[in-house]
Motif scaffolding. Structure first.
Motif, PDB file in Angstrom:
ATOM      1  N   PRO A  26      56.956  31.908  44.818  1.00 13.10           N
ATOM      2  CA  PRO A  26      57.836  32.670  43.926  1.00 13.10           C
ATOM      3  C   PRO A  26      57.084  33.700  43.085  1.00 13.10           C
ATOM      4  CG  PRO A  26      58.394  30.344  43.844  1.00 13.10           C
ATOM      5  CD  PRO A  26      57.129  30.453  44.637  1.00 13.10           C
ATOM      6  N   ARG A  27      55.920  33.357  42.598  1.00 16.41           N
ATOM      7  CA  ARG A  27      55.143  34.293  41.790  1.00 16.41           C
ATOM      8  C   ARG A  27      54.700  35.492  42.626  1.00 16.41           C
ATOM      9  NH1 ARG A  27      51.952  31.278  37.018  1.00 16.41           N
ATOM     10  NH2 ARG A  27      53.397  29.544  36.682  1.00 16.41           N
ATOM     11  N   VAL A  70      45.311  32.951  35.295  1.00 14.07           N
ATOM     12  CA  VAL A  70      46.601  32.396  34.853  1.00 14.07           C
ATOM     13  C   VAL A  70      46.875  31.101  35.627  1.00 14.07           C
ATOM     14  CG1 VAL A  70      49.093  32.758  34.729  1.00 14.07           C
ATOM     15  CG2 VAL A  70      47.526  34.666  34.295  1.00 14.07           C
ATOM     16  N   PRO A  71      47.017  29.961  34.958  1.00 16.34           N
ATOM     17  CA  PRO A  71      47.283  28.699  35.661  1.00 16.34           C
ATOM     18  C   PRO A  71      48.577  28.783  36.471  1.00 16.34           C
ATOM     19  CG  PRO A  71      46.673  28.302  33.374  1.00 16.34           C
ATOM     20  CD  PRO A  71      46.897  29.772  33.500  1.00 16.34           C
ATOM     21  N   ALA A  72      48.514  28.339  37.734  1.00 15.16           N
ATOM     22  CA  ALA A  72      49.695  28.408  38.594  1.00 15.16           C
ATOM     23  C   ALA A  72      49.805  27.141  39.416  1.00 15.16           C
ATOM     24  CB  ALA A  72      49.602  29.622  39.517  1.00 15.16           C
ATOM     25  N   ALA A  87      45.249  36.864  46.368  1.00 17.38           N
ATOM     26  CA  ALA A  87      43.918  36.260  46.303  1.00 17.38           C
ATOM     27  C   ALA A  87      43.702  35.579  44.952  1.00 17.38           C
ATOM     28  CB  ALA A  87      42.848  37.320  46.533  1.00 17.38           C
ATOM     29  N   GLY A  88      44.151  36.237  43.892  1.00 18.55           N
ATOM     30  CA  GLY A  88      44.045  35.646  42.564  1.00 18.55           C
ATOM     31  C   GLY A  88      44.859  34.367  42.452  1.00 18.55           C
ATOM     32  N   LEU A  89      46.055  34.383  43.022  1.00 20.19           N
ATOM     33  CA  LEU A  89      46.904  33.188  43.003  1.00 20.19           C
ATOM     34  C   LEU A  89      46.252  32.026  43.748  1.00 20.19           C
ATOM     35  CD1 LEU A  89      50.529  34.566  43.497  1.00 20.19           C
ATOM     36  CD2 LEU A  89      49.823  32.890  41.782  1.00 20.19           C
ATOM     37  N   ALA A 104      55.143  37.517  33.992  1.00 18.97           N
ATOM     38  CA  ALA A 104      55.050  38.958  33.708  1.00 18.97           C
ATOM     39  C   ALA A 104      53.843  39.622  34.364  1.00 18.97           C
ATOM     40  CB  ALA A 104      55.011  39.183  32.199  1.00 18.97           C
ATOM     41  N   ALA A 105      52.723  38.899  34.450  1.00 19.55           N
ATOM     42  CA  ALA A 105      51.510  39.501  35.025  1.00 19.55           C
ATOM     43  C   ALA A 105      51.752  39.955  36.463  1.00 19.55           C
ATOM     44  CB  ALA A 105      50.354  38.502  34.973  1.00 19.55           C
ATOM     45  N   TYR A 106      52.458  39.142  37.241  1.00 22.67           N
ATOM     46  CA  TYR A 106      52.678  39.469  38.651  1.00 22.67           C
ATOM     47  C   TYR A 106      53.601  40.691  38.780  1.00 22.67           C
ATOM     48  CZ  TYR A 106      51.119  34.676  38.392  1.00 22.67           C
ATOM     49  OH  TYR A 106      50.422  33.542  38.059  1.00 22.67           O
TER      50      TYR A 106
END
Length: 214
Positions: A134-135, A125-127, A73-75, A35-37
């Protein structure tokens, strides 16, 4: 000229749809953890308000592009499990670039707050590495929908008989390009104030231990 109240209602309606539609899709897919993305991509719809469509297209495109850069960048930071110094360095870069873009293209809101949130929340957020693309694509799709919704009034006005769809009509806000904004001392002072502010706030949050340094 349309009333400010009517323009605000248009903006609120577009922003609501831009947020709700991607979230509903994620719920149906069973991926509400993304949801955040979707939400940050949808924040593209907050830009370009009360601007003529020929200028709004530029404004929203610039905002969407840097919003996606901030999410990406966050990812990267999340996947790399970046250390705090690396996160802070990235934050300072996002703030600097965000204010320079806002000053150059006349973005409103004129602060980098949404870019900062996009970067820091996505970094927290852990990814897993295999879900990075995909995110990011969720954010891209959400931003694209927001862009279309923000520009939809032009097509609608064409359909109802306005030949130019308000393309050149006077609206309350007409931002000007400032290609030399990076030379403005006041702009760099604003960047410095933002950087000091977030460092103090983040440091205080870490010291108190509330668990939300961003």
């Amino acid at each position: 000229m349309k009333s400010v109240r009517a323009l605000d209602l248009e903006v609120a309606s577009r922003a609501s749809i831009a947020v709700v539609v991607p979230l509903v899709v994620l719920v149906l897919l069973g991926r509400i953890d993304w949801a955040a993305y979707a939400s940050f991509g949808a924040m593209t719809s907050l830009y370009g308000r009360s601007e003529p469509y020929r200028i709004r297209a530029r404004t929203v495109s610039v905002a969407a592009a840097f919003m996606l850069v901030s999410v990406a960048a966050g990812l990267v930071m999340s996947v790399a499990e970046a250390t705090l110094p690396a996160l802070v360095l990235g934050l300072l870069l996002v703030i600097t670039a965000g204010i320079l873009l806002a000053s150059t293209y006349g973005l409103f809101p004129g602060t980098p707050i949404f870019f900062v949130f996009a970067y820091l929340v996505c970094a927290q957020v852990p990814a897993p590495v295999d879900e990075m693309l995909p995110r990011l694509l969720v954010a891209v799709a959400s931003a694209a929908l927001a862009w279309l919704l923000t520009m939809s009034g032009w097509a609608f006005r064409r359909l109802v008989g306005d030949r130019f769809g308000d393309l050149f009509k006077e609206l309350p806000r007409t931002p000007l390009l400032r290609p030399a904004a990076f030379r403005d001392v006041q702009v760099w002072l604003t960047i410095l104030q933002h950087q000091v502010g977030v460092l103090l706030a983040g440091g205080l949050a870490l010291f108190v231990g509330i668990g939300h340094p961003y």
